[in-house]
Design an enzyme around this catalytic site. Structure first.
Site, PDB file in Angstrom:
ATOM      1  N   ASP A  11      14.879  -8.259   3.077  1.00 13.15           N
ATOM      2  CA  ASP A  11      13.088  -7.835   3.304  1.00 13.15           C
ATOM      3  C   ASP A  11      12.640  -9.380   2.812  1.00 13.15           C
ATOM      4  OD1 ASP A  11      10.882  -6.574   2.366  1.00 13.15           O
ATOM      5  OD2 ASP A  11      10.977  -6.998   0.998  1.00 13.15           O
ATOM      6  N   ASP A  13       8.990  -9.743   0.673  1.00 17.67           N
ATOM      7  CA  ASP A  13       8.140 -10.052  -0.496  1.00 17.67           C
ATOM      8  C   ASP A  13       8.698  -9.563  -1.094  1.00 17.67           C
ATOM      9  OD1 ASP A  13       5.940 -11.671   1.238  1.00 17.67           O
ATOM     10  OD2 ASP A  13       4.883 -10.313   2.052  1.00 17.67           O
ATOM     11  N   SER A  20       2.850 -10.074  -3.449  1.00 18.41           N
ATOM     12  CA  SER A  20       1.338 -10.244  -3.736  1.00 18.41           C
ATOM     13  C   SER A  20       0.151  -8.540  -3.420  1.00 18.41           C
ATOM     14  CB  SER A  20       0.654 -11.339  -3.647  1.00 18.41           C
ATOM     15  OG  SER A  20      -0.634 -11.711  -3.720  1.00 18.41           O
ATOM     16  N   THR A  54      11.257  -7.485   7.658  1.00 18.00           N
ATOM     17  CA  THR A  54      10.083  -7.498   6.975  1.00 18.00           C
ATOM     18  C   THR A  54       8.548  -6.873   7.595  1.00 18.00           C
ATOM     19  OG1 THR A  54       8.175  -8.836   5.686  1.00 18.00           O
ATOM     20  CG2 THR A  54       9.375 -10.619   7.914  1.00 18.00           C
ATOM     21  N   GLN A  56       5.121  -6.879   7.569  1.00 16.15           N
ATOM     22  CA  GLN A  56       3.795  -7.373   7.868  1.00 16.15           C
ATOM     23  C   GLN A  56       2.123  -7.095   8.069  1.00 16.15           C
ATOM     24  OE1 GLN A  56       4.104 -10.989   5.731  1.00 16.15           O
ATOM     25  NE2 GLN A  56       5.559 -10.311   5.131  1.00 16.15           N
ATOM     26  N   CYS A  93       7.188  -6.542  11.320  1.00 15.14           N
ATOM     27  CA  CYS A  93       6.524  -5.137  11.928  1.00 15.14           C
ATOM     28  C   CYS A  93       4.802  -5.685  11.537  1.00 15.14           C
ATOM     29  CB  CYS A  93       6.636  -4.156  11.229  1.00 15.14           C
ATOM     30  SG  CYS A  93       5.387  -2.779  11.242  1.00 15.14           S
ATOM     31  N   HIS A  95       2.030  -4.076  12.343  1.00 15.46           N
ATOM     32  CA  HIS A  95       0.822  -3.057  12.173  1.00 15.46           C
ATOM     33  C   HIS A  95       0.609  -2.352  10.850  1.00 15.46           C
ATOM     34  CE1 HIS A  95       3.999  -2.395  16.104  1.00 15.46           C
ATOM     35  NE2 HIS A  95       2.651  -2.400  16.549  1.00 15.46           N
ATOM     36  N   ARG A 104       7.543   0.099  11.161  1.00 16.42           N
ATOM     37  CA  ARG A 104       7.498  -0.786  10.011  1.00 16.42           C
ATOM     38  C   ARG A 104       8.457   0.754   9.165  1.00 16.42           C
ATOM     39  NH1 ARG A 104       3.547  -1.755   6.430  1.00 16.42           N
ATOM     40  NH2 ARG A 104       3.131  -0.342   4.647  1.00 16.42           N
ATOM     41  N   ASP A 130      14.068  -4.644  -2.028  1.00 13.10           N
ATOM     42  CA  ASP A 130      13.024  -4.888  -3.268  1.00 13.10           C
ATOM     43  C   ASP A 130      12.164  -2.708  -2.972  1.00 13.10           C
ATOM     44  OD1 ASP A 130      10.752  -5.247  -1.509  1.00 13.10           O
ATOM     45  OD2 ASP A 130       9.267  -5.731  -3.258  1.00 13.10           O
ATOM     46  N   ARG A 133      11.386   1.674   0.324  1.00 17.52           N
ATOM     47  CA  ARG A 133      11.101   1.842   2.802  1.00 17.52           C
ATOM     48  C   ARG A 133      12.365   1.140   3.011  1.00 17.52           C
ATOM     49  NH1 ARG A 133       5.429   0.513   2.095  1.00 17.52           N
ATOM     50  NH2 ARG A 133       5.690  -2.090   0.939  1.00 17.52           N
TER      51      ARG A 133
END
Length: 194
Positions: A11, A13, A20, A54, A56, A93, A95, A104, A130, A133
């Site tokens: 992953d 972030d 964030s 990831t 996004q 992703c 979406h 997603r 992290d 999901r």
């Protein structure tokens, strides 16, 4: 099928860079987590291909465009190269959560794309993230789920796997600790290095 390919799925972030709630919209907002760049480099030097999977959703929400996402990833790749590492491919992703796509996370669509691109089964491939999901998507794809406590679930360090998570989830302090364990397992069991 390329059965000899050593692959790790990460992953982004909260796993390799600080997450964030405002989303990462520019290179200036992207900050690597301590030890993460070196951990990826160690994976590479041990013969692993590292790919990102990831979500996004900032794209689908209209918070940034593909050019901005590409700029963030270019900055990430340069930062990683300075540490002697590389990411082989980035799957994302675009979406928003309400778009009902299959890519997603927690859905395994990105993982299916990775398996197709590399011509491999993802059975047992380490997937490091992290969030719940991330772990759910990993389990759905047959990957080995590894949770790092540097993002959404920092409170789980030293705890048992909580309800709702795949029962085989391994919990680590951070990406560096996870990589230590992965490479340690490989060293102690030469069959894993094949």
């Amino acid at each position: 099928m390329n059965a000899n390919l050593k692959l790790v799925i990460l992953d982004r972030d909260g796993t390799i860079n600080r997450a964030s709630d405002e989303f990462i919209k520019s290179p200036e907002e992207w900050h690597p987590l301590p030890g993460a760049m070196e951990a990826i480099s160690r994976l590479n030097h041990a013969g692993y291909h590292v790919v990102l999977a990831t979500n996004q959703s900032g794209l689908g929400r209209g918070l940034f465009d593909v050019a901005a996402l590409n700029a963030v990833h270019s900055h990430m790749i340069k930062t990683l190269a300075a540490a002697g590492g590389r990411i082989d491919a980035i799957f994302y992703c675009p979406h928003a959560p309400d778009e009902g796509c299959g890519c997603r996370k927690p859905w395994p669509g990105l993982f299916a794309q990775i398996a197709e691109r590399y011509g491999v089964s993802l059975q047992g491939v380490p997937c490091i993230g992290d969030s719940l999901r991330d772990m759910q998507a990993a389990e759905a794809a047959g990957c080995a789920p590894h949770l790092v406590c540097t993002g959404r679930h920092a409170d789980l360090l030293g705890q048992a796997v909580p309800p709702g998570f795949p029962v085989n989830t391994r919990i680590h302090a951070d990406l560096a600790a996870c990589v230590d364990q992965l490479l340690g397992l490989e060293t102690s069991n030469p069959a894993l290095a094949a």
